[in-house]
Each structure stands twice: as structure tokens, then as C-alpha cells.
Design a protein around this motif. Sequence first.
Motif, short mmCIF file in Angstrom:
data_model
loop_
_atom_site.label_atom_id
_atom_site.label_comp_id
_atom_site.label_asym_id
_atom_site.label_seq_id
_atom_site.Cartn_x
_atom_site.Cartn_y
_atom_site.Cartn_z
N LEU A 110 0.81 -1.22 0.00
CA LEU A 110 0.00 0.00 0.00
C LEU A 110 0.85 1.27 0.00
N THR A 113 3.81 1.42 -3.33
CA THR A 113 3.38 1.01 -4.68
C THR A 113 4.19 1.71 -5.76
N ARG A 205 -0.43 -1.06 -14.04
CA ARG A 205 -1.52 -0.15 -13.68
C ARG A 205 -2.88 -0.84 -13.77
N LEU A 208 -3.35 -3.08 -10.76
CA LEU A 208 -3.71 -2.27 -9.59
C LEU A 208 -5.17 -1.83 -9.66
N TYR A 209 -5.60 -1.45 -10.86
CA TYR A 209 -6.99 -1.02 -11.04
C TYR A 209 -7.96 -2.17 -10.75
N ASP A 210 -7.64 -3.36 -11.26
CA ASP A 210 -8.50 -4.52 -11.02
C ASP A 210 -8.57 -4.87 -9.54
N ILE A 211 -7.42 -4.75 -8.85
CA ILE A 211 -7.40 -5.03 -7.41
C ILE A 211 -8.26 -4.02 -6.66
N LYS A 212 -8.13 -2.73 -7.03
CA LYS A 212 -8.94 -1.69 -6.37
C LYS A 212 -10.43 -1.88 -6.67
N THR A 213 -10.75 -2.29 -7.91
CA THR A 213 -12.14 -2.52 -8.29
C THR A 213 -12.75 -3.65 -7.47
N ASN A 214 -11.93 -4.68 -7.20
CA ASN A 214 -12.41 -5.83 -6.43
C ASN A 214 -11.89 -5.79 -4.99
N ALA A 215 -11.69 -4.56 -4.49
CA ALA A 215 -11.09 -4.39 -3.16
C ALA A 215 -11.92 -5.06 -2.07
N GLY A 219 -10.31 -7.80 0.14
CA GLY A 219 -10.26 -7.51 1.57
C GLY A 219 -10.97 -8.56 2.40
#
Length: 244
Positions: A110, A113, A205, A208-215, A219
Motif C-alpha cells: 500500500l 506502490t 496499472r 492495480l486497477y483490477d485489485i482496487k475494483t475488487n477491493a 479484503g
Amino acid sequence: ATMQCFSFIKTMMFFFNLLIFLCGIALLAVGIWVSVDGTSFLKIFGPLSSTAMQFVNVGYFLIAAGVVLFALGFLGCYGAHTESKCALMTFFLILLIIFIAEVAGAVVALVYTTMAEHYLTLLVVPAIKKDYGSQKDFTQVWNSTMEGLKCCGFTNYTDFEDSPYYKENNETFPPYCCNLSANNTAKEQCTDTKAFNNNVQGCFRQLLYDIKTNAVAVGAVAAGIGGLELAAMIVSLYVYCNIK
């Protein structure tokens, strides 16, 4: 009532760790099988397993995971059954180390990055320029990644400049950099102008976007694993403290 509670928790700890122990044996067996006879593994599980095996040596990964689970399960079962304080404390310490490593890894991911992207760029981009188009496995890994994530290169299409693919295909880029399918390469080439106009996101990038989208999902899984680890540590300490 206290003795009954202790016996129940000890029994549950034994069976829970027996399950972990058996999972460790299964992973260890599959890992050894993949390492020794990868061809049979690919025939049974199909082409998707081939792609996965190119990202990481699955055999060694499964062996390592199997050994850790085997050791944890054995220590937990042995400690609960024999009421061995040494085994229980070792079980607790191994879980604690794994838990701390996971938390530290999450914090580093986090906080650092941007730094991670910089250092990975220094490693990955030169490898793309050197091996993409000439090394079959390396090329297939990147093709699978770009197709799956709908991305191009590590940072962008310029990563492929001066690569073997770029030179052998009249200074054009992989079709994924122009939002083309691999089958359209012969019909329509991905030139510098088309790649620039399409501006396809780099894979780092995009990941990272996919991870944030499926945060939420990521989580939830992380919290679930962390919760299980904390519960196992608490139970092992409870049993440890109540052994006479």
C-alpha cells in the motif's frame, strides 16, 4: 465445566489441524507430481494449467506450501493430542511469523506502490526488450497476461520497442496494444500511431486497477484468512495456558 470446555477446544484444535495436515500432504504430493511429471499434469488439467505453470513454477510452489501446512498441521495435532507445550508454542510462533509477514507485505504494497513500480520497471522492461518474440515461454506469458487483463506491456506499448518481436514484424507492436485480437495480426498491424491513439493501459496499472475494483472481495478474503490465523493462535495459547 472448565475441563469440559478445555477438552472440547483441544479436540476441535486437533481435528482442525488434522485437516490442515492432510491438505499439506495433498499439496506436497501434487507438487512432487507436477515437478517430476509435468506432462501428465498438463494433459489432465488442460491448457489453462500450462499458462499458470509459465507464471510460476507451480511444482515448487505447491511443495513449499505443502511443507508449511504439513508442519503446521503436525505441530497442532501433536501439541493438542499430547498437550506438549513446546509443540503448541512452536505452532503459535510459526503462525505469528506468517501473520506478521502478511501484514507487513500488505503495508509495503500500500505504501510503496510507486517505488515498487519503479524498481519493477527497471527489471521487467529490459527483459521485454530482450526476450519478447524470441523466448517462447516468456512471450506466451506476456500474451496471456495482456489478453487476460486487456493491457499492453508493463508501462505501455513503448516497452516493446527494439524487442525481437518489434524488429521481426516491421517495427509493429503486439495486437493487444491496439485492442486487437491475436488472430487479427495478419490482417491489421499495430503501428506506432495506432498504439499511441489507443493508449492501452500498462499491465501493472491495470492490475492495480483490477485489485482496487475488487477491493471488497480481496479484503474479505484477506480478513477471513487473517481471522482464521488469529483464532488458531488464540486457541493454541488457550490450550497452552491450561495445560497442567
